[in-house]
Design a protein around this motif. Structure first.
Motif, PDB file in Angstrom:
ATOM      1  N   PRO A 175      25.849  39.373  43.527  1.00  0.00           N
ATOM      2  CA  PRO A 175      25.528  40.734  44.984  1.00  0.00           C
ATOM      3  C   PRO A 175      27.799  40.905  44.219  1.00  0.00           C
ATOM      4  O   PRO A 175      28.153  40.053  43.604  1.00  0.00           O
ATOM      5  N   MET A 177      30.567  44.020  45.243  1.00  0.00           N
ATOM      6  CA  MET A 177      31.501  45.728  46.242  1.00  0.00           C
ATOM      7  C   MET A 177      31.619  45.925  44.871  1.00  0.00           C
ATOM      8  O   MET A 177      32.676  47.475  45.352  1.00  0.00           O
ATOM      9  N   GLY A 183      34.934  40.114  34.685  1.00  0.00           N
ATOM     10  CA  GLY A 183      34.210  38.955  35.050  1.00  0.00           C
ATOM     11  C   GLY A 183      33.196  39.377  35.750  1.00  0.00           C
ATOM     12  O   GLY A 183      31.685  38.249  36.235  1.00  0.00           O
ATOM     13  N   SER A 186      30.509  39.131  33.282  1.00  0.00           N
ATOM     14  CA  SER A 186      29.963  37.666  32.913  1.00  0.00           C
ATOM     15  C   SER A 186      28.954  37.172  33.961  1.00  0.00           C
ATOM     16  O   SER A 186      28.022  36.716  33.538  1.00  0.00           O
ATOM     17  N   PHE A 293      27.006  34.103  41.963  1.00  0.00           N
ATOM     18  CA  PHE A 293      28.978  34.038  42.897  1.00  0.00           C
ATOM     19  C   PHE A 293      29.850  33.535  41.813  1.00  0.00           C
ATOM     20  O   PHE A 293      29.484  32.670  40.652  1.00  0.00           O
ATOM     21  N   GLY A 294      30.776  34.119  41.391  1.00  0.00           N
ATOM     22  CA  GLY A 294      32.265  33.612  40.448  1.00  0.00           C
ATOM     23  C   GLY A 294      33.116  32.657  41.936  1.00  0.00           C
ATOM     24  O   GLY A 294      33.173  32.438  42.617  1.00  0.00           O
ATOM     25  N   GLN A 300      34.251  31.503  48.838  1.00  0.00           N
ATOM     26  CA  GLN A 300      33.027  32.944  49.468  1.00  0.00           C
ATOM     27  C   GLN A 300      32.131  31.833  48.489  1.00  0.00           C
ATOM     28  O   GLN A 300      31.661  31.345  49.351  1.00  0.00           O
ATOM     29  N   ALA A 330      43.333  36.506  36.633  1.00  0.00           N
ATOM     30  CA  ALA A 330      41.738  36.023  36.525  1.00  0.00           C
ATOM     31  C   ALA A 330      41.632  37.757  36.721  1.00  0.00           C
ATOM     32  O   ALA A 330      43.028  38.313  37.952  1.00  0.00           O
TER      33      ALA A 330
HETATM   34  P1  AMP Z   1      33.971  41.314  44.144  1.00  0.00           P
HETATM   35  O1  AMP Z   1      33.143  42.536  43.937  1.00  0.00           O
HETATM   36  O2  AMP Z   1      34.870  40.901  44.378  1.00  0.00           O
HETATM   37  O3  AMP Z   1      32.710  40.552  45.702  1.00  0.00           O
HETATM   38  O4  AMP Z   1      32.674  40.102  43.001  1.00  0.00           O
HETATM   39  C1  AMP Z   1      31.462  39.766  43.084  1.00  0.00           C
HETATM   40  C2  AMP Z   1      30.951  39.301  42.305  1.00  0.00           C
HETATM   41  O5  AMP Z   1      32.314  38.679  40.722  1.00  0.00           O
HETATM   42  C3  AMP Z   1      31.550  37.835  43.111  1.00  0.00           C
HETATM   43  O6  AMP Z   1      30.650  36.490  42.994  1.00  0.00           O
HETATM   44  C4  AMP Z   1      33.327  37.108  42.591  1.00  0.00           C
HETATM   45  O7  AMP Z   1      33.805  35.947  42.765  1.00  0.00           O
HETATM   46  C5  AMP Z   1      32.917  37.146  41.164  1.00  0.00           C
HETATM   47  N1  AMP Z   1      34.212  38.018  40.151  1.00  0.00           N
HETATM   48  C6  AMP Z   1      35.123  38.735  40.879  1.00  0.00           C
HETATM   49  N2  AMP Z   1      36.572  38.330  39.502  1.00  0.00           N
HETATM   50  C7  AMP Z   1      35.635  37.932  38.652  1.00  0.00           C
HETATM   51  C8  AMP Z   1      36.082  36.817  38.268  1.00  0.00           C
HETATM   52  N3  AMP Z   1      37.781  37.417  36.903  1.00  0.00           N
HETATM   53  N4  AMP Z   1      35.761  35.932  36.718  1.00  0.00           N
HETATM   54  C9  AMP Z   1      34.300  35.344  37.457  1.00  0.00           C
HETATM   55  N5  AMP Z   1      33.625  36.174  38.777  1.00  0.00           N
HETATM   56  C10 AMP Z   1      34.385  37.173  39.418  1.00  0.00           C
END
Ligand code: AMP
Length: 437
Positions: A175, A177, A183, A186, A293-294, A300, A330
């Motif tokens: 999931p 956004m 990131g 990965s 999830f990251g 979260q 990050a």
């Molecule tokens: P977001 O689109 O920001 O809601 O992130 C979607 C998913 O990607 C979430 O599980 C985040 O924790 C993960 N995520 C965002 N940035 C990173 C990063 N730099 N390294 C690893 N996972 C990430």
């Protein structure tokens, strides 16, 4: 029942290659329920993929008519491979006396763990397209898999994942956004390595944003995101509209408890309830075996783990390491809004935690002295307005009492206001023997 027209790609690069192919045609002809109509000439081709050094292949295509099912035809092909001396299960891209792939089976489209029809790569292989054309097959209208498939409705997502489940596939869900970066990629790559099918979701979710937050301005670029999902190996991307996810009568929300208290939960009222609601909805729609999830968004991750356990979703939540820029920042979709000076200053988050980590590695265990170390480094950067610095339990993020810390997680959030718009950045780092998160 009418017979089905099917095309099999055959190949050999071990032993008497032409004899292997010829014998395969004869053996197919002997199977009750299979009639060999004709085959192409055998052509020589270079091995594909990253296998060991090996000889050239002899390839061709065989047209059959069959009363058997596609799965039965596949099983016959495997039996003939074994009969020709191939070790099964075969290693990818290794030399083999005989290889039989099902390319087309009537106009059926099958997406199973053990069989994809039309073959996933038929159109990329000249040793398949050439012989097909020689047999007079018009390849132009034939179906090509071109992942990722873009799915825009909840019904289509549920139907696609139901198909995968029926085909024995394990499903990984990622999931997001959108506004994807390395990131996110990965996460998709880890899911790709662990699951048969991977679906990434892109949904900028209004319930996660407070009234004064950046919902409208959150960066969006679907074309770029689809390319990244393709390169990461996603099979499908679910990118619904808000109306698709929530019909006008929608009124059920997941309430979250202690895991959502403090830090982001305190600063963004309602945020984690919004996250838990949409994630639960995605779990219910896609029924994944694993969801990725990251660790970047550590709170979260803790909230989602708790929610999934509490509500009894039968899946594994996988936390993935933080991916950083070369200077330690990050990666985040919001980094694009940092002004040039703020971008440089933003590395202070990483530096501050790395400094406390180094102290920890040298033997410092006192919670408050470790926190003071982070705060001292953050204080050297006037551009950063610190929201919080915390040291919590490493995975559940439970508050830690004053005194010695054996393992934990430092978490920081800070604002930078000089760019195109104010940006809040989050980061965290695990503290344990040999920590490097
Ligand atoms: P977001 O689109 O920001 O809601 O992130 C979607 C998913 O990607 C979430 O599980 C985040 O924790 C993960 N995520 C965002 N940035 C990173 C990063 N730099 N390294 C690893 N996972 C990430």
């Amino acid at each position: 029942m009418a017979a089905t027209q099917a095309f099999l790609a055959v190949g050999s690069n071990l032993g008497d290659r032409a004899a292997h192919l010829q014998r395969a045609v004869q053996r197919l002809q002997q199977v009750p329920g299979i009639t060999v109509v004709r085959h192409s000439t055998w052509i020589e081709s270079e091995p594909v993929g990253n296998g060991p050094p090996q000889g050239k292949y002899l390839n061709g295509v065989v047209e059959v008519r069959t009363m058997l099912s596609a799965m039965a035809l596949l099983a016959i092909g495997k039996a003939l491979e074994a009969e020709a001396g191939r070790e099964l299960p075969g290693k990818h891209h290794h030399p083999r006396p005989l290889d039989i792939d099902l390319v087309f089976f009537g106009d059926q489209r099958i997406d199973r763990r053990d069989l994809c029809v039309p073959h996933r790569q038929w159109h990329l292989r000249s040793f398949v397209t050439g012989p097909l054309q020689e047999l007079g097959v018009d390849t132009a209208p034939q179906f090509r898999w071109q992942p990722p498939e873009l799915i825009e409705t909840t019904g289509a997502l549920a139907a696609r994942t139901a198909d995968w489940l029926a085909g024995d596939c394990t499903i990984g869900l990622v999931p997001t956004m959108g506004s994807l970066h390395a990131g996110h990629r990965s996460l998709i790559e880890i899911a790709r390595a662990e699951c048969d099918r991977v679906v990434a979701t892109i949904f900028v979710h209004p319930l996660q944003f407070g009234p004064n937050e950046d919902f409208a301005a959150y960066p969006r670029d679907l074309e770029k995101d689809l390319a990244l999902c393709r390169d990461g190996g996603a099979d499908a991307v679910f990118a619904p509209s808000v109306a698709q996810m929530y019909d006008p009568a929608f009124c059920s929300h997941v309430a979250v408890g202690a895991a959502a208290e403090g830090m982001e939960g305190a600063l963004r009222p309602g945020h984690f309830s919004g996250v838990a609601t949409v994630v639960a909805r995605l779990f219910a729609l896609s029924r994944p075996h694993r969801a990725y999830f990251g660790e970047k968004d550590a709170q979260q991750l803790a909230v989602v783990r708790r929610m999934s356990k509490d509500l009894g979703f039968p899946l594994r939540i996988v936390g993935c390491p933080i991916v950083r820029e070369a200077d330690g920042l990050a990666m985040s979709s919001r980094n694009v809004y940092l002004g040039a000076e703020d971008r440089k200053a933003a590395t202070v988050l990483h530096r501050a935690m790395a400094s406390a980590c180094a102290q920890f590695a040298r033997g410092e265990r006192d919670r408050d002295r470790l926190l003071a170390r982070v705060q001292a480094v953050l204080a050297t950067e006037p551009r950063a307005t610190v929201d919080y610095v915390e040291l919590r339990g490493r995975d559940d993020l439970a508050p830690l009492p004053p005194g010695p810390v054996l393992a934990g997680r430092l978490l920081v959030a800070a604002k930078f206001v000089d760019g195109k718009r104010p940006v809040r950045l989050l980061d965290n780092m695990a503290l344990d023997a040999g920590a490097s998160a």
